[in-house]
Design a protein around this motif. Structure first.
Motif, PDB file in Angstrom:
ATOM      1  N   ILE A  36       0.877  -1.160   0.000  1.00 56.36           N
ATOM      2  CA  ILE A  36       0.000   0.000   0.000  1.00 56.36           C
ATOM      3  C   ILE A  36       0.918   1.215   0.000  1.00 56.36           C
ATOM      4  N   ARG A  37       0.819   2.034  -1.031  1.00 51.05           N
ATOM      5  CA  ARG A  37       1.696   3.208  -1.141  1.00 51.05           C
ATOM      6  C   ARG A  37       1.003   4.397  -0.486  1.00 51.05           C
ATOM      7  N   LEU A  38       1.753   5.143   0.327  1.00 48.99           N
ATOM      8  CA  LEU A  38       1.235   6.297   1.050  1.00 48.99           C
ATOM      9  C   LEU A  38       2.143   7.489   0.773  1.00 48.99           C
ATOM     10  N   THR A  39       1.674   8.415  -0.042  1.00 48.66           N
ATOM     11  CA  THR A  39       2.460   9.596  -0.384  1.00 48.66           C
ATOM     12  C   THR A  39       1.601  10.844  -0.208  1.00 48.66           C
ATOM     13  N   GLN A  59      -7.271   6.753   3.137  1.00 50.33           N
ATOM     14  CA  GLN A  59      -7.547   6.755   1.694  1.00 50.33           C
ATOM     15  C   GLN A  59      -6.691   5.721   0.962  1.00 50.33           C
ATOM     16  N   ALA A  60      -5.431   5.583   1.364  1.00 52.00           N
ATOM     17  CA  ALA A  60      -4.548   4.598   0.724  1.00 52.00           C
ATOM     18  C   ALA A  60      -5.062   3.178   0.974  1.00 52.00           C
ATOM     19  N   ILE A  61      -5.527   2.918   2.190  1.00 51.46           N
ATOM     20  CA  ILE A  61      -6.073   1.603   2.502  1.00 51.46           C
ATOM     21  C   ILE A  61      -7.367   1.365   1.723  1.00 51.46           C
ATOM     22  N   ALA A  62      -8.206   2.393   1.613  1.00 48.23           N
ATOM     23  CA  ALA A  62      -9.459   2.263   0.842  1.00 48.23           C
ATOM     24  C   ALA A  62      -9.153   1.962  -0.627  1.00 48.23           C
ATOM     25  N   ARG A  63      -8.156   2.644  -1.208  1.00 45.78           N
ATOM     26  CA  ARG A  63      -7.765   2.382  -2.602  1.00 45.78           C
ATOM     27  C   ARG A  63      -7.259   0.944  -2.761  1.00 45.78           C
ATOM     28  N   TYR A  64      -6.503   0.480  -1.784  1.00 44.34           N
ATOM     29  CA  TYR A  64      -5.981  -0.885  -1.814  1.00 44.34           C
ATOM     30  C   TYR A  64      -7.133  -1.885  -1.872  1.00 44.34           C
ATOM     31  N   LEU A  78     -14.167  -4.939   0.277  1.00 41.91           N
ATOM     32  CA  LEU A  78     -14.498  -4.113   1.427  1.00 41.91           C
ATOM     33  C   LEU A  78     -14.934  -2.748   0.927  1.00 41.91           C
ATOM     34  N   VAL A  79     -15.873  -2.124   1.638  1.00 43.50           N
ATOM     35  CA  VAL A  79     -16.404  -0.817   1.247  1.00 43.50           C
ATOM     36  C   VAL A  79     -15.973   0.237   2.260  1.00 43.50           C
ATOM     37  N   ALA A  80     -15.322   1.273   1.794  1.00 42.65           N
ATOM     38  CA  ALA A  80     -14.955   2.447   2.593  1.00 42.65           C
ATOM     39  C   ALA A  80     -14.429   2.099   3.988  1.00 42.65           C
TER      40      ALA A  80
END
Length: 192
Positions: free
Chosen positions: A45-48, A150-155, A117-119
């Motif tokens: 999971i990329r976090l920038t 947000q990064a986890i949600a995108r993942y 998973l949702v949100a």
């Protein structure tokens, strides 16, 4: 063509007679997640952040799911990750390597035959044995909290937690699901 369609309908009716749903147990869900993670390492999971103050990678080591009927049905997830990267703070760039365990709560959705998973929302984060509640994390880390969520949600938008394809019943059920309900220890896929 009509004969094939009638044959498929007859097969489906026979297969599902007396069956109004499919159940996915918490145990089976956790086994599937463990298998997927072992096949896709390192899973990242990329976090920038745009201002370049943060450039981190979370390497997902494991995920444990706890299903609960609370609040109409939620999925609780504990991710075990190793976090690596750089943080710019106080005029310096710091290199960071540590263990991060985000705890999340989420709903579920079915897209075709894949369960996502949702949100997911962060409820707690443990960093190398230090426990942060969601409120403390928000106040001390500010926008980093939002970026991590947000990064986890995108993942999880890209990575399903389960695919209904393990047997003929699951494959057929995936096309007929009418409603999804999360109960204690299972996800129920109601049909018709």
């Amino acid at each position: 063509m009509k004969a094939a369609t009638l044959l498929l309908i007859a097969f489906a009716t026979t297969l599902l007679s007396g069956c109004n749903g499919v159940s996915l147990s918490e145990v089976d869900l956790n086994k599937e997640i463990a298998t997927r993670l072992s096949e896709h390492q390192p899973d990242q999971i990329r976090l920038t952040m745009e201002d370049k103050t943060l450039d981190l990678v979370l390497l997902v080591q494991s995920a444990t799911v706890d299903l609960s009927s609370d609040f109409g049905g939620i999925v609780k997830i504990d991710l075990k990750t190793d976090i690596q990267g750089k943080i710019a703070a106080f005029g310096r760039t710091l290199t960071m390597t540590t263990e991060l365990i985000p705890k999340l709560e989420s709903g579920v959705r079915l897209e075709e035959d894949r369960v996502y998973l949702v949100a997911p929302k962060l409820t707690e984060v443990t960093v190398q044995g230090t426990n942060f509640s969601d409120q403390i994390l928000r106040s001390t880390l500010g926008s980093v909290h939002d970026e991590l969520e947000q990064a986890i949600a995108r993942y999880f938008d890209k990575h399903p937690v389960y695919t209904l394809d393990h047997n003929a019943t699951e494959k057929l059920a995936a096309t007929l699901v009418d409603e999804i309900q999360v109960t204690d220890d299972a996800i129920e896929f109601a049909m018709f």
